[in-house]
Design an enzyme around this catalytic site. Structure first.
Site, PDB file in Angstrom:
ATOM      1  N   LYS A 112      27.974  26.145  45.827  1.00  0.00           N
ATOM      2  CA  LYS A 112      28.482  26.291  47.126  1.00  0.00           C
ATOM      3  C   LYS A 112      27.631  25.400  48.319  1.00  0.00           C
ATOM      4  O   LYS A 112      28.064  24.759  49.063  1.00  0.00           O
ATOM      5  CB  LYS A 112      28.316  27.899  47.727  1.00  0.00           C
ATOM      6  CG  LYS A 112      29.407  28.561  47.107  1.00  0.00           C
ATOM      7  CD  LYS A 112      29.914  29.734  47.915  1.00  0.00           C
ATOM      8  CE  LYS A 112      31.292  30.391  47.264  1.00  0.00           C
ATOM      9  NZ  LYS A 112      31.144  31.848  47.106  1.00  0.00           N
ATOM     10  N   LYS A 192      39.876  26.980  37.754  1.00  0.00           N
ATOM     11  CA  LYS A 192      40.335  28.449  37.849  1.00  0.00           C
ATOM     12  C   LYS A 192      41.555  28.672  39.191  1.00  0.00           C
ATOM     13  O   LYS A 192      40.941  27.835  39.955  1.00  0.00           O
ATOM     14  CB  LYS A 192      39.010  29.343  37.967  1.00  0.00           C
ATOM     15  CG  LYS A 192      38.585  29.249  39.352  1.00  0.00           C
ATOM     16  CD  LYS A 192      37.729  30.895  39.683  1.00  0.00           C
ATOM     17  CE  LYS A 192      37.327  30.788  40.987  1.00  0.00           C
ATOM     18  NZ  LYS A 192      36.779  32.052  41.598  1.00  0.00           N
ATOM     19  N   LYS A 195      42.383  29.997  45.792  1.00  0.00           N
ATOM     20  CA  LYS A 195      42.859  29.694  47.215  1.00  0.00           C
ATOM     21  C   LYS A 195      42.473  28.373  47.626  1.00  0.00           C
ATOM     22  O   LYS A 195      43.000  27.322  48.133  1.00  0.00           O
ATOM     23  CB  LYS A 195      42.901  30.710  48.061  1.00  0.00           C
ATOM     24  CG  LYS A 195      43.696  30.429  49.409  1.00  0.00           C
ATOM     25  CD  LYS A 195      43.705  31.640  50.336  1.00  0.00           C
ATOM     26  CE  LYS A 195      44.438  31.224  51.658  1.00  0.00           C
ATOM     27  NZ  LYS A 195      44.981  32.235  51.954  1.00  0.00           N
TER      28      LYS A 195
HETATM   29  P1  ADP Z   1      35.669  36.823  46.039  1.00  0.00           P
HETATM   30  O1  ADP Z   1      35.308  35.631  46.640  1.00  0.00           O
HETATM   31  O2  ADP Z   1      34.942  38.112  46.588  1.00  0.00           O
HETATM   32  O3  ADP Z   1      35.305  36.846  44.497  1.00  0.00           O
HETATM   33  P2  ADP Z   1      38.193  36.427  45.239  1.00  0.00           P
HETATM   34  O4  ADP Z   1      39.204  36.453  46.091  1.00  0.00           O
HETATM   35  O5  ADP Z   1      37.766  35.094  44.849  1.00  0.00           O
HETATM   36  O6  ADP Z   1      36.943  37.120  45.690  1.00  0.00           O
HETATM   37  O7  ADP Z   1      38.490  37.242  43.760  1.00  0.00           O
HETATM   38  C1  ADP Z   1      38.748  38.635  44.179  1.00  0.00           C
HETATM   39  C2  ADP Z   1      38.797  39.166  42.407  1.00  0.00           C
HETATM   40  O8  ADP Z   1      39.597  38.337  41.683  1.00  0.00           O
HETATM   41  C3  ADP Z   1      37.423  38.876  41.905  1.00  0.00           C
HETATM   42  O9  ADP Z   1      37.125  39.954  40.845  1.00  0.00           O
HETATM   43  C4  ADP Z   1      37.608  37.503  41.045  1.00  0.00           C
HETATM   44  O10 ADP Z   1      36.613  37.554  39.843  1.00  0.00           O
HETATM   45  C5  ADP Z   1      39.100  37.555  40.578  1.00  0.00           C
HETATM   46  N1  ADP Z   1      39.599  36.560  40.360  1.00  0.00           N
HETATM   47  C6  ADP Z   1      39.556  35.435  41.386  1.00  0.00           C
HETATM   48  N2  ADP Z   1      40.157  34.106  41.040  1.00  0.00           N
HETATM   49  C7  ADP Z   1      40.550  34.417  39.438  1.00  0.00           C
HETATM   50  C8  ADP Z   1      41.131  33.544  38.674  1.00  0.00           C
HETATM   51  N3  ADP Z   1      41.384  32.366  38.675  1.00  0.00           N
HETATM   52  N4  ADP Z   1      41.159  34.403  37.441  1.00  0.00           N
HETATM   53  C9  ADP Z   1      40.957  35.760  37.159  1.00  0.00           C
HETATM   54  N5  ADP Z   1      40.262  36.215  38.093  1.00  0.00           N
HETATM   55  C10 ADP Z   1      40.354  35.923  39.437  1.00  0.00           C
END
Ligand code: ADP
Length: 324
Positions: A112, A192, A195
């Protein structure tokens, strides 16, 4: 008493298939076995979000996604992080027992800091301490997350161990609960689904929008013509298909290898499977969206219930740390 589950996600907007398959499906399932607390972590969002004008709307959209996916607010506490400010107090207290060196070595901090060199703020370094405070404020033991969150959770366990050894047994060590799809790849087929990488498929998209979005997916780059045999082993359409229908995934893999099916056709089949699987979700979401007050009430009630637990823990921690 049943064990507690806690999980949080930042209010970045509507949820995508990565969130859904990697975490949200577990949020829903775990309600049968655990007392669950699900939190929209708006303070965490401020570590990276510079334009704050969307936060309130994102909270609303995310809550709609969660409720429509099956989070039951009667059974599970669903709330917004900043509505229970005790977490910020606990964050400060935990920061006193967390060596800075532990935080500086966290891979996501380094990533980050590279992504936003103009805004390497103090909160960014402290992110895992705040996340630990989120979890231990409720003495949660099981944490449904995707694979990307494992380093943060390991650090939370270290902070818990340190606190417990300094001040006596207080918090359980939280453990990750992964789904069978802990790392969903994005439409680029490489990174991965996320967004911020714009390689995602939102679960609230209309069926037509889903078809359009799936069509942008990268498949086997070596397959240039419909008559070329494909390699499903490197194709994300193949992997995504498996999330929704494993029998058809295998059948299409065979056809792809023999060039009996084209990528566009396969994408359409996948989009249909996604739309079929999400149809009940879309129906519930549309119904919920007619009553924004209900969503507000769910969050207000959740904050009230969470605060009862939070206050109790904070008194215990302050006593142990010599502040009371
Ligand atoms: P944060 O930034 O709080 O992690 P996210 O919106 O990125 O919020 O993620 C919310 C949840 O979804 C988290 O538990 C994260 O690990 C899971 N997650 C996010 N992207 C993926 C992905 N591509 N595959 C599997 N799990 C994901």
């Amino acid at each position: 008493m049943r064990k507690r589950v806690f999980s949080g996600a930042r209010p970045t907007g509507r949820q995508h298939l990565g969130n859904y398959l990697g975490a949200l499906q577990n949020y829903v399932k775990l309600q049968d076995e655990y007392d669950c607390i699900y939190c929209i972590v708006d303070i965490h969002a401020l570590t990276t979000v510079e334009d704050v004008s969307n936060i309130q709307n994102n909270i609303y959209e995310m809550t709609l996604d969660w409720l429509a996916a099956g989070i039951d607010p009667k059974r599970s506490i669903t709330f917004v992080q900043s509505h229970v400010p005790e977490v910020m107090e606990l964050h400060t207290l935990l920061s006193m027992v967390t060596p800075l060196s532990w935080l500086l070595r966290v891979p996501t901090f380094k990533e980050k800091a590279k992504l936003q060199p103009h805004n390497v703020n103090y909160g960014l370094v402290g992110y895992p301490v705040l996340m630990t405070a989120d979890i231990v404020l409720y003495k949660a033991e099981a944490i449904p997350v995707g694979e990307d969150q494992l380093p943060h959770l390991e650090l939370a366990r270290e902070i818990v161990r340190r606190f417990n050894s300094l001040f006596g047994p207080t918090f359980p060590e939280p453990e990750a609960k992964l789904t069978s799809f802990p790392m969903v790849l994005g439409l680029d087929g490489k990174q991965k689904m996320s967004k911020s990488l714009d390689n995602h498929i939102e679960i609230a998209l209309s069926p037509e929008e889903t078809v359009k979005r799936v069509r942008t997916a990268v498949t086997d780059p070596a397959r240039q013509y419909r008559t070329d045999p494909g390699n499903p082993g490197i194709c994300n359409i193949h992997f995504l298909h498996g999330y929704f229908n494993q029998t058809e995934q295998q059948r299409y893999a065979m056809m792809c290898r023999k060039a009996e099916v084209g990528c566009v056709e396969h994408k359409n089949v996948l989009a249909d499977e996604i739309n079929k699987a999400l149809a009940p979700f879309h129906e519930r979401r549309a119904a919920l969206a007619t009553n924004p007050q209900y969503v507000k009430d769910v969050l207000a009630d959740g904050a009230q219930r969470a605060q009862v637990v939070a206050r109790e823990t904070l008194v215990e921690v302050k006593k142990k740390m010599g502040l009371l």
